[in-house]
Motif scaffolding. Structure first.
Motif, PDB file in Angstrom:
ATOM      1  N   VAL A   9       1.039  -0.492  -0.170  1.00  0.00           N
ATOM      2  CA  VAL A   9      -0.007   0.322  -0.342  1.00  0.00           C
ATOM      3  C   VAL A   9       0.935   1.429  -0.468  1.00  0.00           C
ATOM      4  CG1 VAL A   9      -1.491   1.193   1.151  1.00  0.00           C
ATOM      5  CG2 VAL A   9      -1.894  -1.349   1.332  1.00  0.00           C
ATOM      6  N   GLY A  10       1.446   2.204  -1.166  1.00  0.00           N
ATOM      7  CA  GLY A  10       1.944   3.135  -0.924  1.00  0.00           C
ATOM      8  C   GLY A  10       3.201   2.197  -1.568  1.00  0.00           C
ATOM      9  N   ASN A  11       3.781   3.219  -0.263  1.00  0.00           N
ATOM     10  CA  ASN A  11       5.059   3.129  -0.144  1.00  0.00           C
ATOM     11  C   ASN A  11       5.814   1.710   1.103  1.00  0.00           C
ATOM     12  OD1 ASN A  11       5.120   4.610   1.914  1.00  0.00           O
ATOM     13  ND2 ASN A  11       7.298   5.790   1.667  1.00  0.00           N
ATOM     14  N   LEU A  12       3.924   1.282   1.375  1.00  0.00           N
ATOM     15  CA  LEU A  12       4.537   0.102   2.244  1.00  0.00           C
ATOM     16  C   LEU A  12       4.405  -1.262   2.021  1.00  0.00           C
ATOM     17  CD1 LEU A  12       4.536  -0.230   5.530  1.00  0.00           C
ATOM     18  CD2 LEU A  12       2.267   0.234   6.218  1.00  0.00           C
ATOM     19  N   ILE A  13       4.725  -2.241   2.013  1.00  0.00           N
ATOM     20  CA  ILE A  13       4.550  -3.554   2.175  1.00  0.00           C
ATOM     21  C   ILE A  13       5.012  -4.334   3.732  1.00  0.00           C
ATOM     22  CG2 ILE A  13       6.087  -5.776   0.454  1.00  0.00           C
ATOM     23  CD1 ILE A  13       7.333  -3.849  -0.957  1.00  0.00           C
ATOM     24  N   GLU A  14       4.231  -4.982   3.891  1.00  0.00           N
ATOM     25  CA  GLU A  14       3.319  -5.978   4.625  1.00  0.00           C
ATOM     26  C   GLU A  14       3.533  -7.421   3.629  1.00  0.00           C
ATOM     27  OE1 GLU A  14       3.884  -5.839   8.068  1.00  0.00           O
ATOM     28  OE2 GLU A  14       3.279  -3.659   8.080  1.00  0.00           O
ATOM     29  N   VAL A  15       4.664  -8.293   4.572  1.00  0.00           N
ATOM     30  CA  VAL A  15       4.626  -9.572   4.490  1.00  0.00           C
ATOM     31  C   VAL A  15       4.226 -10.780   5.017  1.00  0.00           C
ATOM     32  CG1 VAL A  15       6.026 -11.616   3.784  1.00  0.00           C
ATOM     33  CG2 VAL A  15       6.757  -9.376   3.105  1.00  0.00           C
ATOM     34  N   ALA A  16       2.868 -11.365   4.492  1.00  0.00           N
ATOM     35  CA  ALA A  16       2.278 -12.482   5.915  1.00  0.00           C
ATOM     36  C   ALA A  16       3.388 -13.618   6.824  1.00  0.00           C
ATOM     37  CB  ALA A  16       1.385 -12.803   4.783  1.00  0.00           C
ATOM     38  N   GLY A  17       2.916 -13.458   7.808  1.00  0.00           N
ATOM     39  CA  GLY A  17       3.089 -14.221   8.099  1.00  0.00           C
ATOM     40  C   GLY A  17       4.017 -16.042   7.100  1.00  0.00           C
ATOM     41  N   THR A  18       5.415 -16.416   7.147  1.00  0.00           N
ATOM     42  CA  THR A  18       6.113 -17.223   6.059  1.00  0.00           C
ATOM     43  C   THR A  18       6.272 -18.409   6.681  1.00  0.00           C
ATOM     44  OG1 THR A  18       6.495 -15.080   4.844  1.00  0.00           O
ATOM     45  CG2 THR A  18       7.084 -17.227   4.241  1.00  0.00           C
ATOM     46  N   THR A  19       5.931 -19.383   6.675  1.00  0.00           N
ATOM     47  CA  THR A  19       6.886 -20.839   7.027  1.00  0.00           C
ATOM     48  C   THR A  19       7.883 -21.613   6.409  1.00  0.00           C
ATOM     49  OG1 THR A  19       5.040 -22.084   6.827  1.00  0.00           O
ATOM     50  CG2 THR A  19       5.234 -20.794   9.110  1.00  0.00           C
ATOM     51  N   ALA A  20       8.256 -22.736   6.629  1.00  0.00           N
ATOM     52  CA  ALA A  20       8.770 -23.840   5.715  1.00  0.00           C
ATOM     53  C   ALA A  20       8.851 -24.106   5.420  1.00  0.00           C
ATOM     54  CB  ALA A  20      10.656 -23.713   6.559  1.00  0.00           C
ATOM     55  N   VAL A  21       7.471 -24.141   4.529  1.00  0.00           N
ATOM     56  CA  VAL A  21       6.728 -24.776   3.403  1.00  0.00           C
ATOM     57  C   VAL A  21       6.690 -24.772   2.303  1.00  0.00           C
ATOM     58  CG1 VAL A  21       4.593 -25.634   2.764  1.00  0.00           C
ATOM     59  CG2 VAL A  21       4.651 -25.519   5.202  1.00  0.00           C
ATOM     60  N   ASP A  22       7.322 -25.775   1.284  1.00  0.00           N
ATOM     61  CA  ASP A  22       7.579 -25.456  -0.088  1.00  0.00           C
ATOM     62  C   ASP A  22       6.783 -26.248  -0.887  1.00  0.00           C
ATOM     63  OD1 ASP A  22       6.878 -28.188  -0.541  1.00  0.00           O
ATOM     64  OD2 ASP A  22       8.963 -29.513  -0.163  1.00  0.00           O
ATOM     65  N   GLU A  23       6.748 -25.649  -2.467  1.00  0.00           N
ATOM     66  CA  GLU A  23       5.414 -25.497  -3.441  1.00  0.00           C
ATOM     67  C   GLU A  23       4.610 -27.071  -3.088  1.00  0.00           C
ATOM     68  OE1 GLU A  23       8.948 -24.770  -4.459  1.00  0.00           O
ATOM     69  OE2 GLU A  23       8.458 -22.716  -3.817  1.00  0.00           O
ATOM     70  N   ARG A  24       5.878 -28.054  -2.655  1.00  0.00           N
ATOM     71  CA  ARG A  24       4.254 -29.655  -2.608  1.00  0.00           C
ATOM     72  C   ARG A  24       4.292 -29.757  -1.315  1.00  0.00           C
ATOM     73  NH1 ARG A  24       9.923 -30.498  -4.027  1.00  0.00           N
ATOM     74  NH2 ARG A  24       9.651 -32.077  -1.430  1.00  0.00           N
ATOM     75  N   GLY A  25       4.111 -28.511  -0.140  1.00  0.00           N
ATOM     76  CA  GLY A  25       3.146 -28.811   0.865  1.00  0.00           C
ATOM     77  C   GLY A  25       4.817 -29.681   1.847  1.00  0.00           C
ATOM     78  N   GLU A  26       5.139 -29.799   1.826  1.00  0.00           N
ATOM     79  CA  GLU A  26       6.912 -30.501   2.488  1.00  0.00           C
ATOM     80  C   GLU A  26       7.005 -28.992   3.420  1.00  0.00           C
ATOM     81  OE1 GLU A  26       6.406 -34.221   2.426  1.00  0.00           O
ATOM     82  OE2 GLU A  26       4.792 -34.354   1.766  1.00  0.00           O
ATOM     83  N   VAL A  27       7.000 -29.603   4.677  1.00  0.00           N
ATOM     84  CA  VAL A  27       7.636 -28.672   5.647  1.00  0.00           C
ATOM     85  C   VAL A  27       9.801 -28.861   5.644  1.00  0.00           C
ATOM     86  CG1 VAL A  27       9.017 -28.320   8.382  1.00  0.00           C
ATOM     87  CG2 VAL A  27       6.300 -28.810   7.831  1.00  0.00           C
ATOM     88  N   VAL A  28      10.059 -27.942   4.635  1.00  0.00           N
ATOM     89  CA  VAL A  28      12.319 -27.912   4.984  1.00  0.00           C
ATOM     90  C   VAL A  28      12.742 -28.068   6.343  1.00  0.00           C
ATOM     91  CG1 VAL A  28      13.558 -26.832   3.811  1.00  0.00           C
ATOM     92  CG2 VAL A  28      11.627 -27.015   2.536  1.00  0.00           C
ATOM     93  N   GLY A  29      13.123 -28.707   6.688  1.00  0.00           N
ATOM     94  CA  GLY A  29      14.326 -28.713   7.840  1.00  0.00           C
ATOM     95  C   GLY A  29      13.581 -28.801   9.042  1.00  0.00           C
ATOM     96  N   PRO A  30      12.752 -30.682   8.652  1.00  0.00           N
ATOM     97  CA  PRO A  30      12.197 -30.715   9.915  1.00  0.00           C
ATOM     98  C   PRO A  30      12.698 -30.974  10.616  1.00  0.00           C
ATOM     99  CG  PRO A  30      11.941 -32.002   8.311  1.00  0.00           C
ATOM    100  CD  PRO A  30      12.603 -31.807   7.414  1.00  0.00           C
ATOM    101  N   ASP A  31      12.507 -30.696  12.306  1.00  0.00           N
ATOM    102  CA  ASP A  31      13.060 -30.351  13.563  1.00  0.00           C
ATOM    103  C   ASP A  31      14.398 -29.366  13.509  1.00  0.00           C
ATOM    104  OD1 ASP A  31      13.449 -30.694  16.272  1.00  0.00           O
ATOM    105  OD2 ASP A  31      14.406 -32.514  16.481  1.00  0.00           O
ATOM    106  N   ASP A  32      14.484 -28.602  12.403  1.00  0.00           N
ATOM    107  CA  ASP A  32      15.625 -27.571  12.572  1.00  0.00           C
ATOM    108  C   ASP A  32      15.394 -26.123  12.360  1.00  0.00           C
ATOM    109  OD1 ASP A  32      18.140 -26.783  11.951  1.00  0.00           O
ATOM    110  OD2 ASP A  32      18.452 -28.190  10.364  1.00  0.00           O
TER     111      ASP A  32
END
Length: 117
Positions: A9-32
């Motif tokens: 919005v204008g010059n402000l950018i908000e990036v939503a909560g982001t996790t380590a889930v890849d395009e296949r729905g798999e978690v990258v780095g389990p327990d890490d």
């Protein structure tokens, strides 16, 4: 869940909560938490570029972890990305994230110079 969403919005950018889930729905780095944070930050970086910004425009990050005892691993990943930029940062423990195998979720706020598309 494999992408990160940014809203500009204008010059402000908000990036939503982001996790380590890849395009296949798999978690990258389990327990890490370090690998999960690195992967999430990479997704945030791509979302920022799509919104016309970069890590250098980030002024604040919020990190949510499920085990505060492992905060240093998340902090190390954050420091590797933001060592020169040094945004205001918050790291808090939460009871759980949307999936039990997720250990870290990261949000970012960026401000780009006026007139930047």
């Amino acid at each position: 869940m494999g992408y990160s969403r940014a809203v500009r919005v204008g010059n402000l950018i908000e990036v939503a909560g982001t996790t380590a889930v890849d395009e296949r729905g798999e978690v990258v780095g389990p327990d890490d938490p370090y690998l999960q944070a690195k992967y999430a930050l990479g997704k945030i970086g791509r979302a920022l570029v799509e919104a016309g910004a970069g890590f250098e425009n980030v002024i604040r990050t919020r990190m949510f972890v499920t085990d505060i005892a492992r905060w240093e691993e998340v902090g190390r990943a954050h420091g590797e990305v933001f060592h020169e930029i040094r945004p205001a940062a918050t790291l808090v423990q939460v009871a759980s994230l949307v999936r039990s195998d997720l250990l870290v979720e990261i949000e970012a706020t960026a401000v780009v110079p006026e007139g930047t598309l």
